[in-house]
Design an enzyme around this catalytic site. Structure first.
Site, PDB file in Angstrom:
ATOM      1  N   GLU A  10      17.082  53.939  -8.329  1.00 36.18           N
ATOM      2  CA  GLU A  10      17.819  53.518  -7.329  1.00 36.18           C
ATOM      3  C   GLU A  10      19.113  54.446  -8.222  1.00 36.18           C
ATOM      4  O   GLU A  10      19.984  55.005  -6.744  1.00 36.18           O
ATOM      5  CB  GLU A  10      18.861  51.692  -8.012  1.00 36.18           C
ATOM      6  CG  GLU A  10      18.001  50.958  -7.624  1.00 36.18           C
ATOM      7  CD  GLU A  10      18.222  49.577  -7.560  1.00 36.18           C
ATOM      8  OE1 GLU A  10      18.032  49.005  -8.821  1.00 36.18           O
ATOM      9  OE2 GLU A  10      18.359  48.857  -6.885  1.00 36.18           O
TER      10      GLU A  10
ATOM     11  N   GLU B  82      10.023  45.756  -9.457  1.00 38.56           N
ATOM     12  CA  GLU B  82      10.673  44.763  -9.690  1.00 38.56           C
ATOM     13  C   GLU B  82      10.550  43.760  -9.871  1.00 38.56           C
ATOM     14  O   GLU B  82      10.464  42.251 -10.237  1.00 38.56           O
ATOM     15  CB  GLU B  82      12.385  44.629  -9.657  1.00 38.56           C
ATOM     16  CG  GLU B  82      13.256  45.809 -10.116  1.00 38.56           C
ATOM     17  CD  GLU B  82      13.623  46.831  -8.744  1.00 38.56           C
ATOM     18  OE1 GLU B  82      12.513  47.371  -8.939  1.00 38.56           O
ATOM     19  OE2 GLU B  82      14.453  47.740  -9.699  1.00 38.56           O
TER      20      GLU B  82
END
Ligand code: CO8
Length: 260
Positions: A114, A134
């Site tokens: 990210e 995740e």
């Protein structure tokens, strides 16, 4: 050189180098690192001379993601703050008026990917391990990953990564457009520096405005994007650097830009 708890910032004339330096946790991002990233940005924004920022990780990871040891005990309310603060920081990096290059070394997982996605350009290596793990932890990318990755590599490839947790190597990341360039690991910083210099030698206002136009366009309709691009290019015809750049071409000499 500014040394903070989780990173160092080194400004060398028009280039700046931010090295994540929480090596023991593979640069996992936590509240302390978010504080340090914001402090680094305060310093960068106060130095108008800096044109390009290169972000990399010390040790074997660019960043192994959000700090699971900090996140594991967060209540939903505390998580709200961690998510909001992280997003505010990522947005701030994305909107920096200087150009950002992620020199992605080793692992770039979850929050690490990210962070790389907030940068303007990603240079990776053949040794990268990249992905969104995740869902294996019961969450999803929460620092803009589902949105920024979709805009860069498309919905299909983003779903491939974010739903499966598949970790891909540098060559595959390059093939799907997640990395713009790929080199051997020992050439990463050299290549990122070379490319940063190539960007920094161009007309400063034009560089900033090109970034602004592209970022705006990626979040708007084609019509509105074209409108902004038209306004920007008109404005650039009023800059001294436009005259300098075109005159230098005709006079067969190197342009001396002043950022005016
Ligand atoms: N968080 C905290 N500590 C970490 C993390 C992490 N993400 N990754 C590695 N570490 C620590 C390890 O616990 C270990 O510490 P210790 O020595 O104290 O045991 C040290 O770093 C070295 O790691 P390993 O021994 O595991 O090193 P390996 O080379 O064996 O493995 C891996 C490297 C494959 C990268 C492995 O460490 C790993 O799988 N890490 C976790 C990767 C991951 O799942 N990342 C996603 C995290 S979630 C996320 O990023 C969401 C971000 C935004 C959230 C916003 C919403 C809340």
């Amino acid at each position: 050189m500014k040394e903070l708890a989780t990173l160092t910032l080194n400004i060398e004339d028009t280039l700046a180098f931010l090295n994540l330096n929480a090596v023991k946790s593979l640069n996992a991002i936590n509240s302390a690192m978010l504080d340090d990233l914001n402090e680094a940005m305060d310093l960068l924004e106060a130095d108008p001379n800096v044109k390009v920022l290169v972000i990399t990780g010390n040790g074997k990871a660019f960043m192994a993601g959000g700090d699971i040891k900090e996140m594991m005990d967060l209540s939903p309310e505390e998580a709200d703050h961690f998510i909001a603060y992280g997003n505010q920081t990522m947005n701030r990096i994305m909107n920096l008026s200087l150009v950002t290059i992620a020199a992605v070394n080793g692992f770039a997982l979850g929050g690490g990917l990210e962070l790389a996605l907030t940068c303007d350009i990603r240079i990776g290596t053949t040794a990268n391990k990249i992905g969104f793990p995740e869902v294996g932890l019961g969450i999803i990318p929460g620092y803009g990953g589902t949105q920024r990755a979709s805009r860069l590599i498309g919905i299909g490839q983003t779903k491939r990564l974010a739903l499966s947790g598949e970790i891909i190597d540098g060559a595959e990341a390059h093939r799907i457009g997640l990395l713009e360039k790929i080199v051997e690991p020992d050439q990463l910083i050299e290549e990122a520096t070379k490319f940063a210099k190539q960007i920094a030698k161009n007309a400063p206002i034009a560089i900033k405005q090109a970034k602004l136009s592209i970022n705006f366009g990626s979040q708007s309709t084609l019509e509105n994007g074209l409108k902004l691009e038209g306004e920007i290019v008109k404005g650039l015809f009023r800059t001294e650097d436009k005259y300098e750049g075109m005159n230098a071409f005709v006079e067969k000499r190197k342009a001396e830009f002043k950022g005016k």
